[in-house]
Design a protein around this motif. Structure first.
Motif, PDB file in Angstrom:
ATOM      1  N   ARG A  68       0.827  -1.198   0.000  1.00  0.00           N
ATOM      2  CA  ARG A  68       0.000   0.000   0.000  1.00  0.00           C
ATOM      3  C   ARG A  68       0.868   1.257   0.000  1.00  0.00           C
ATOM      4  N   ALA A  69       1.871   1.269   0.827  1.00  0.00           N
ATOM      5  CA  ALA A  69       2.759   2.429   0.910  1.00  0.00           C
ATOM      6  C   ALA A  69       3.522   2.629  -0.403  1.00  0.00           C
ATOM      7  N   ALA A  70       3.993   1.528  -0.993  1.00  0.00           N
ATOM      8  CA  ALA A  70       4.700   1.633  -2.271  1.00  0.00           C
ATOM      9  C   ALA A  70       3.754   2.113  -3.377  1.00  0.00           C
ATOM     10  N   GLY A  71       2.520   1.654  -3.367  1.00  0.00           N
ATOM     11  CA  GLY A  71       1.516   2.088  -4.347  1.00  0.00           C
ATOM     12  C   GLY A  71       1.203   3.569  -4.200  1.00  0.00           C
ATOM     13  N   LEU A  72       1.042   4.041  -2.981  1.00  0.00           N
ATOM     14  CA  LEU A  72       0.782   5.465  -2.748  1.00  0.00           C
ATOM     15  C   LEU A  72       1.981   6.319  -3.180  1.00  0.00           C
ATOM     16  N   LEU A  73       3.177   5.821  -2.911  1.00  0.00           N
ATOM     17  CA  LEU A  73       4.376   6.544  -3.323  1.00  0.00           C
ATOM     18  C   LEU A  73       4.453   6.652  -4.847  1.00  0.00           C
ATOM     19  N   MET A  74       4.180   5.556  -5.535  1.00  0.00           N
ATOM     20  CA  MET A  74       4.202   5.561  -7.000  1.00  0.00           C
ATOM     21  C   MET A  74       3.105   6.480  -7.560  1.00  0.00           C
ATOM     22  N   ALA A  75       1.907   6.428  -6.991  1.00  0.00           N
ATOM     23  CA  ALA A  75       0.808   7.290  -7.452  1.00  0.00           C
ATOM     24  C   ALA A  75       1.166   8.758  -7.236  1.00  0.00           C
ATOM     25  N   GLY A  76       1.774   9.077  -6.124  1.00  0.00           N
ATOM     26  CA  GLY A  76       2.202  10.452  -5.846  1.00  0.00           C
ATOM     27  C   GLY A  76       3.260  10.917  -6.827  1.00  0.00           C
ATOM     28  N   MET A  77       4.166  10.013  -7.176  1.00  0.00           N
ATOM     29  CA  MET A  77       5.207  10.376  -8.143  1.00  0.00           C
ATOM     30  C   MET A  77       4.596  10.645  -9.518  1.00  0.00           C
ATOM     31  N   VAL A  78       3.639   9.830  -9.938  1.00  0.00           N
ATOM     32  CA  VAL A  78       3.005  10.001 -11.242  1.00  0.00           C
ATOM     33  C   VAL A  78       2.216  11.315 -11.279  1.00  0.00           C
ATOM     34  N   GLY A 110       2.624  13.956  -9.354  1.00  0.00           N
ATOM     35  CA  GLY A 110       3.578  15.062  -9.277  1.00  0.00           C
ATOM     36  C   GLY A 110       4.255  15.321 -10.614  1.00  0.00           C
ATOM     37  N   ALA A 111       4.636  14.253 -11.310  1.00  0.00           N
ATOM     38  CA  ALA A 111       5.270  14.403 -12.620  1.00  0.00           C
ATOM     39  C   ALA A 111       4.294  15.019 -13.625  1.00  0.00           C
ATOM     40  N   ALA A 112       3.028  14.602 -13.569  1.00  0.00           N
ATOM     41  CA  ALA A 112       2.028  15.152 -14.484  1.00  0.00           C
ATOM     42  C   ALA A 112       1.818  16.640 -14.227  1.00  0.00           C
ATOM     43  N   LEU A 113       1.738  17.032 -12.974  1.00  0.00           N
ATOM     44  CA  LEU A 113       1.577  18.453 -12.637  1.00  0.00           C
ATOM     45  C   LEU A 113       2.791  19.260 -13.077  1.00  0.00           C
ATOM     46  N   PHE A 114       3.983  18.724 -12.825  1.00  0.00           N
ATOM     47  CA  PHE A 114       5.208  19.414 -13.219  1.00  0.00           C
ATOM     48  C   PHE A 114       5.264  19.608 -14.729  1.00  0.00           C
TER      49      PHE A 114
END
Length: 175
Positions: free
Chosen positions: A14-24, A26-30
């Motif tokens: 769950r933590a790894a999934g949330l981290l990956m979703a946050g990275m995606v 964040g990258a889309a917003l950037f």
């Protein structure tokens, strides 16, 4: 043999999934912010290049005719959008460039007295003139609002609207 506890691996996934979703996310917003800024810089660059070319042409014209006070030395074009037409800055600068190049051949270097005798001729040159393929759209000069001659500078205000061409249908019997 003992089976691993299912609670500890589920929390890690769950933590790894949330981290990956946050990275995606964040990258889309950037990338969206970066793309917007890049488009703004490209538009500004085009405007500055058009202004640079315009100034270089004016300098060249003025150096040629600097001692001739009885001729038209400068030509400035001002564009106003017509009804139901919106123009962005890049399209407006391209239209200005094209109209300027059409009139420059006829006006710059002419005697002021020749222009004062027949200003209607210069207005008729532009009225209803189409400009095809300006950033994938077609435009037409709807009207010439004003033509003002001050000393050796001619200023022309035109109204431009988007032009919808009627497509010509090709019939094999005709050709």
């Amino acid at each position: 043999m003992k089976a691993p506890a299912s609670g500890s691996s589920g929390g890690f996934l769950r933590a790894a999934g949330l981290l990956m979703a946050g990275m995606v996310i964040g990258a889309a917003l950037f990338l969206s912010v970066y793309n917007q800024r890049l488009n703004m810089m490209i538009e500004q660059n085009r405007e500055l290049l058009a202004a640079k070319v315009d100034l270089e042409v004016k300098i060249a014209d003025l150096t040629k005719t600097k001692n001739q006070q009885t001729t038209i030395n400068l030509l400035n074009i001002y564009i106003e959008p017509g009804e139901h037409t919106t123009l962005d800055k890049v399209t407006e600068s391209e239209l200005k460039r094209r109209i300027h190049s059409d009139l420059k051949k006829i006006v710059v270097g002419r005697k002021i007295s020749d222009f004062a005798a027949m200003p209607d001729v210069y207005e008729q040159i532009l009225t209803e003139k189409p400009y095809v393929g300006v950033l994938d759209k077609d435009y037409i000069v709807q009207a010439v609002k004003w033509i003002v001659l001050t000393q050796t500078e001619l200023k022309v205000w035109v109204t431009v609207k988007e032009w919808k061409r009627i497509p010509l249908s090709y019939s094999p019997a005709a050709g």
